[in-house]
Scaffold this motif. Structure first.
Motif, PDB file in Angstrom:
ATOM      1  N   LEU A 488     -25.256 -26.236  48.424  1.00 21.89           N
ATOM      2  CA  LEU A 488     -24.321 -27.218  48.976  1.00 21.89           C
ATOM      3  C   LEU A 488     -24.504 -27.335  50.477  1.00 21.89           C
ATOM      4  O   LEU A 488     -24.859 -26.355  51.155  1.00 21.89           O
ATOM      5  CB  LEU A 488     -22.874 -26.811  48.673  1.00 21.89           C
ATOM      6  N   SER A 489     -24.243 -28.513  50.993  1.00 23.38           N
ATOM      7  CA  SER A 489     -24.220 -28.743  52.434  1.00 23.38           C
ATOM      8  C   SER A 489     -22.995 -29.592  52.753  1.00 23.38           C
ATOM      9  O   SER A 489     -22.389 -30.182  51.856  1.00 23.38           O
ATOM     10  CB  SER A 489     -25.503 -29.430  52.919  1.00 23.38           C
ATOM     11  N   PHE A 502     -20.425 -24.411  59.581  1.00 22.35           N
ATOM     12  CA  PHE A 502     -19.476 -24.559  58.502  1.00 22.35           C
ATOM     13  C   PHE A 502     -19.364 -23.244  57.727  1.00 22.35           C
ATOM     14  O   PHE A 502     -20.340 -22.498  57.561  1.00 22.35           O
ATOM     15  CB  PHE A 502     -19.908 -25.679  57.548  1.00 22.35           C
ATOM     16  N   HIS A 503     -18.171 -22.981  57.225  1.00 18.75           N
ATOM     17  CA  HIS A 503     -17.897 -21.770  56.443  1.00 18.75           C
ATOM     18  C   HIS A 503     -17.440 -22.187  55.057  1.00 18.75           C
ATOM     19  O   HIS A 503     -16.457 -22.931  54.917  1.00 18.75           O
ATOM     20  CB  HIS A 503     -16.832 -20.917  57.129  1.00 18.75           C
ATOM     21  N   PHE A 504     -18.177 -21.715  54.029  1.00 18.17           N
ATOM     22  CA  PHE A 504     -17.901 -22.076  52.648  1.00 18.17           C
ATOM     23  C   PHE A 504     -17.240 -20.899  51.939  1.00 18.17           C
ATOM     24  O   PHE A 504     -17.694 -19.737  52.052  1.00 18.17           O
ATOM     25  CB  PHE A 504     -19.198 -22.441  51.911  1.00 18.17           C
ATOM     26  N   PHE A 516     -19.110 -18.181  37.988  1.00 20.50           N
ATOM     27  CA  PHE A 516     -19.869 -18.569  39.170  1.00 20.50           C
ATOM     28  C   PHE A 516     -19.346 -17.797  40.377  1.00 20.50           C
ATOM     29  O   PHE A 516     -18.196 -17.353  40.425  1.00 20.50           O
ATOM     30  CB  PHE A 516     -19.730 -20.070  39.441  1.00 20.50           C
ATOM     31  N   THR A 517     -20.221 -17.668  41.347  1.00 21.09           N
ATOM     32  CA  THR A 517     -19.837 -17.148  42.656  1.00 21.09           C
ATOM     33  C   THR A 517     -20.449 -18.056  43.719  1.00 21.09           C
ATOM     34  O   THR A 517     -21.407 -18.787  43.442  1.00 21.09           O
ATOM     35  CB  THR A 517     -20.310 -15.703  42.845  1.00 21.09           C
ATOM     36  N   LEU A 518     -19.871 -18.033  44.896  1.00 18.11           N
ATOM     37  CA  LEU A 518     -20.338 -18.885  45.993  1.00 18.11           C
ATOM     38  C   LEU A 518     -20.813 -18.003  47.135  1.00 18.11           C
ATOM     39  O   LEU A 518     -20.082 -17.129  47.604  1.00 18.11           O
ATOM     40  CB  LEU A 518     -19.216 -19.812  46.475  1.00 18.11           C
ATOM     41  N   SER A 527     -24.623 -21.499  48.423  1.00 20.12           N
ATOM     42  CA  SER A 527     -25.293 -21.503  47.130  1.00 20.12           C
ATOM     43  C   SER A 527     -24.298 -21.170  46.034  1.00 20.12           C
ATOM     44  O   SER A 527     -23.488 -20.238  46.168  1.00 20.12           O
ATOM     45  CB  SER A 527     -26.440 -20.487  47.094  1.00 20.12           C
ATOM     46  N   ILE A 528     -24.353 -21.954  44.951  1.00 18.72           N
ATOM     47  CA  ILE A 528     -23.586 -21.642  43.741  1.00 18.72           C
ATOM     48  C   ILE A 528     -24.482 -20.788  42.862  1.00 18.72           C
ATOM     49  O   ILE A 528     -25.579 -21.209  42.469  1.00 18.72           O
ATOM     50  CB  ILE A 528     -23.157 -22.923  43.010  1.00 18.72           C
ATOM     51  N   ILE A 529     -24.030 -19.593  42.541  1.00 22.02           N
ATOM     52  CA  ILE A 529     -24.840 -18.611  41.810  1.00 22.02           C
ATOM     53  C   ILE A 529     -24.165 -18.310  40.475  1.00 22.02           C
ATOM     54  O   ILE A 529     -22.939 -18.152  40.402  1.00 22.02           O
ATOM     55  CB  ILE A 529     -25.019 -17.327  42.632  1.00 22.02           C
TER      56      ILE A 529
END
Length: 769
Positions: A488-489, A502-504, A516-518, A527-529
């Protein structure tokens, strides 16, 4: 005689005699007091109310209130402008009156006996005066006056007197009390507020510098107070000439264009022909570079031209030294006098020049969150002429081609530029303004100074970052633990200082997501993992993952985006081929594409629930993927009883299970004859036991033994549901395979009732292909 000796005065004695005469000689004529005396009434002009305006009331002393007195009204406006109530004597105005048309009305009132129609009172005359309101503005005799005054006059010299007339009542209130003021003409003229006399306020006005002025006078009633009405007039003032300039060789205005001819000089030569030809030149001096001179070949005159612009304010008088020499060499004894020279004075006359800004361009900065009316900057212009006329800035002098949104205003006298609307840097980051200024009271509107101003809108952190689309993402079913599914961006509409880094993060409450984890990559991406091996789109077709992204501005702004993760069947290259169609936010559900044994369990569960006559509620989404309502379809609309499990064990009318053809299979040909159904496996008749587990296991084993009849794990007993229907069963549990493709061309042979169904299946297959 007794009174004469009493010592009383003659006056008192006469009074006593009169009283005695009255007492002893009987009654004397008495003066009867008049019953009504009226002077005047007032009525307000221009009355616009809906009801008639009450003027006043007439009343006779003979009116006892018994209605026997009748009042009448005669005279000016009676019955047209005024009416009277013949019982009460109330007078009303029935139309709007204009005092300027008629100021008063004379009326005659009578009081009559209603029975005899005779007057009980003498007729009474009275006046109704129309009371004035301020409904007329002061008017001058003309919109334009012309006047003149000699140049170089002293301050206070009389120019002209103008007066305005107000049609309102001068005797009532202040509606006609007019005062005068100067609207245009500063700082050269003034006006007396009471008399309207216009006089000069500056001494030494020079006609050669400026010969025409425009003066605008305003007349305002109500003593000039707020709410008064106004009228204006214009006076064109011309300065008349006086002999205040000595003769000069050359007079030239400072606005004269370069290379213009400003004068000529001529010499005399006794020779003729080419011997009389001369050449002129400008001799060195302080002003030599400003001028040039050439020889006219026809007249042998020296033509003086302007070489550079002149500035009256810098130097108003220039002295030139002009030399002349013969073109041919001089011969004879006069060779020592071969050349001559002369001095020429050039007087520079002042021209009315436009105002000049102190800068050609201004740069200003303002934050986008400032309130309306905030000062952005100040510009300044001045009159370059000797008169130094004050400068005027006006809002319309901001060129609206460069400020289409009308975002700024400029103060007329100070040059302050302020915001007049909310700014948004993300919509417009800068404005290019073309500023204009003119002299106060300047009649020549072409003399306008110009400058540019660039207003840059400073950024504040007023936009939260957003995930870069798309937010609808796909995931392959064969994902594995630790696989990076998507990167993701984010984008932020603010400037970089209020944007990255940016902080996700996952939103609070979803950090423990089991699927899922981010991972924040610390480079403005995340990244979606996957946290599991393998997804099943038939169990759960979609997941929704809320992701929060925060910028680094102050104060920081955050935004939550909801990502839709669709589970898809992918090809060998990882490209999605078929994706789930049912959104699911909770635990995994069931779908028609899952294990067919699940369908058997659902049928069993529903059957047992129906036997207990308990309602079963199924979510709408589940109903879309699992066609399970057919468990009691065979009962028809009149069947209100619970479904009997014995229908699965014993077909009605004692018919064998194998006697009814499968309607979801293509018939096979026997002995090259007509198409008939030929079962490969003969189903065993179930016993009378109600052991449903044994029954289902038996049907499953029988179906598994016959690999030639799809679907391989369908329940054969369902070929009886829908008894009584000429169409037979349409249950998807017997007609849809688990993972293999099915050919539905046989629907075309079932008759016209199934043409629509056949069309739908054919369109579905074409879309899937």
């Amino acid at each position: 005689p007794g009174l004469e000796s009493s010592g009383l005065s003659d006056f008192v004695q006469k009074e006593v005699i009169f009283v005695c005469f009255v007492l002893f000689c009987g009654n004397v004529p008495r003066r009867r007091k008049r019953g009504w005396v009226w002077n005047q009434f007032f009525v307000l002009e221009e009355y616009t109310g809906k009801e008639p305006l009450h003027v006043g009331r007439l009343h006779s002393d003979f009116d006892n209130g018994d209605g026997m007195i009748r009042y009448t009204l005669e005279g000016e406006g009676a019955g047209v402008a005024f009416v009277i109530d013949d019982h009460t004597g109330d007078i009303h105005a029935i139309q709007s009156l204009d005092r300027e048309e008629k100021a008063q009305y004379t009326l005659l009132a009578r009081a009559l006996d209603r029975r005899s129609n005779q007057s009980v009172e003498p007729a009474s005359e009275f006046i109704v005066r129309v009371q004035d309101i301020n409904d007329n503005e002061p008017l001058f005799a003309s919109n334009l006056f012309r006047a003149s005054v000699p140049e170089m006059s002293q301050s206070g010299t009389f120019v002209i007197r103008v007066t305005a007339h107000d049609a309102d009542d001068p005797m009532y209130g202040s509606s006609a009390k007019v005062v005068y003021s100067l609207v245009e003409g500063h700082p050269y003229f003034s006006v007396d507020p009471e008399t309207g006399e216009i006089r000069t306020t500056q001494a030494g006005m020079d006609r050669e510098a400026r010969d025409h002025y425009q003066v605008v006078i305003q007349a305002k009633d109500m003593w000039g107070k707020r709410g008064g009405l106004t009228g204006t007039t214009t006076i064109a003032v011309t300065l008349t000439d006086i002999n205040d300039n000595p003769p000069r060789f050359i007079n030239i205005r400072e606005s004269t264009p370069v290379f213009s001819t400003i004068g000529r000089v001529k010499t005399t030569d006794a020779d003729v022909g080419e011997n009389a030809m001369v050449t002129y030149n400008i001799l060195p001096s302080q002003s030599a570079e400003l001028f040039d001179i050439i020889t006219d070949p026809d007249t042998q005159e020296g033509v003086i031209k302007l070489a550079k612009p002149l500035d009256y304010e810098a130097q108003s008088l220039h002295t030139l030294r002009v030399g002349v020499v013969n073109t041919l060499a001089l011969q004879g004894p006069a060779r020592a006098l071969a050349k001559d020279e002369a001095s020429i004075r050039v007087l520079v006359l002042d021209s009315n020049e436009p105002p000049e800004f102190d800068q050609h361009g201004y740069e200003m900065q303002v934050a986008e969150d400032v309130p309306v009316g905030t000062l952005v900057g100040t510009v300044s212009a001045k009159d370059p002429d000797a008169a130094k006329i004050p400068i005027r800035y006006s809002t319309y002098f901001i060129d609206r081609q460069s400020d289409l949104g009308f975002m700024f205003d400029i103060n007329a006298s100070t040059g302050e530029i302020r915001t007049r609307d909310k700014l948004d840097r993300e919509q417009e980051a800068s404005f290019n303004l073309l500023l204009k200024a003119s002299e106060i009271s300047e009649s020549d509107t072409s003399q306008i100074g110009q400058a540019t101003a660039v207003v840059r809108v400073g950024d504040v952190n007023d936009n939260a970052p957003e995930i870069v689309p798309p937010t609808d993402l796909s995931i392959c079913e064969n994902a594995y633990i630790g696989e990076v599914l998507h990167v993701l961006s984010a984008v932020d509409h603010d400037e970089p200082s209020n944007g990255p880094i940016f902080h996700f993060t996952l939103t609070k409450g979803t950090n423990s997501n089991p699927n899922f984890t981010l991972q924040d990559n610390l480079n403005n991406t995340a990244s979606i993992i996957s946290k599991r091996d393998h997804f099943n789109r038939r169990d759960v077709s979609h997941y929704v993952l809320p992701v929060q992204v925060m910028d680094s501005g102050f104060p920081p702004q955050a935004n939550v985006s909801f990502l839709t993760l669709s589970i898809c069947k992918c090809n060998s290259k990882g490209i999605p081929v078929v994706c789930g169609t049912r959104a699911s936010h909770g635990p995994a559900g069931l779908s028609h594409g899952g294990s067919c044994s699940h369908s058997l369990i659902i049928v069993l569960f529903l059957t047992l629930r129906r036997q207990q006559k308990e309602p079963f509620m199924l979510e709408e989404d589940d109903a879309l993927d699992n066609i399970i309502s057919y468990d009691d379809e065979g009962g028809g609309e009149e069947d209100t009883e619970a479904f009997d499990i014995s229908a699965l064990q014993r077909p009605e009318n004692g018919m064998a299970v194998t006697s009814k053809p499968r309607e979801d299979l293509e018939p096979t040909r026997l002995h090259n004859g007509p198409q008939k159904y030929s079962p490969n496996v003969v189903l065993q008749q179930p016993n009378d036991s109600l052991d449903i587990t044994s029954f289902i296991n038996t049907r499953v084993r029988e179906a598994d033994r016959d690999p030639g009849i799809p679907p391989y794990d369908s329940i054969q007993a369902y070929d009886y549901e829908g008894v009584g229907s000429v169409a037979g069963s349409l249950s998807s549990l017997t007609s849809v395979s688990c993972d293999n493709d099915q050919n539905y061309n046989y629907l075309q042979e079932w008759g016209p009732r199934f043409h629509m169904l056949a069309q739908l299946y054919r369109n579905s297959e074409e879309k899937f292909d």
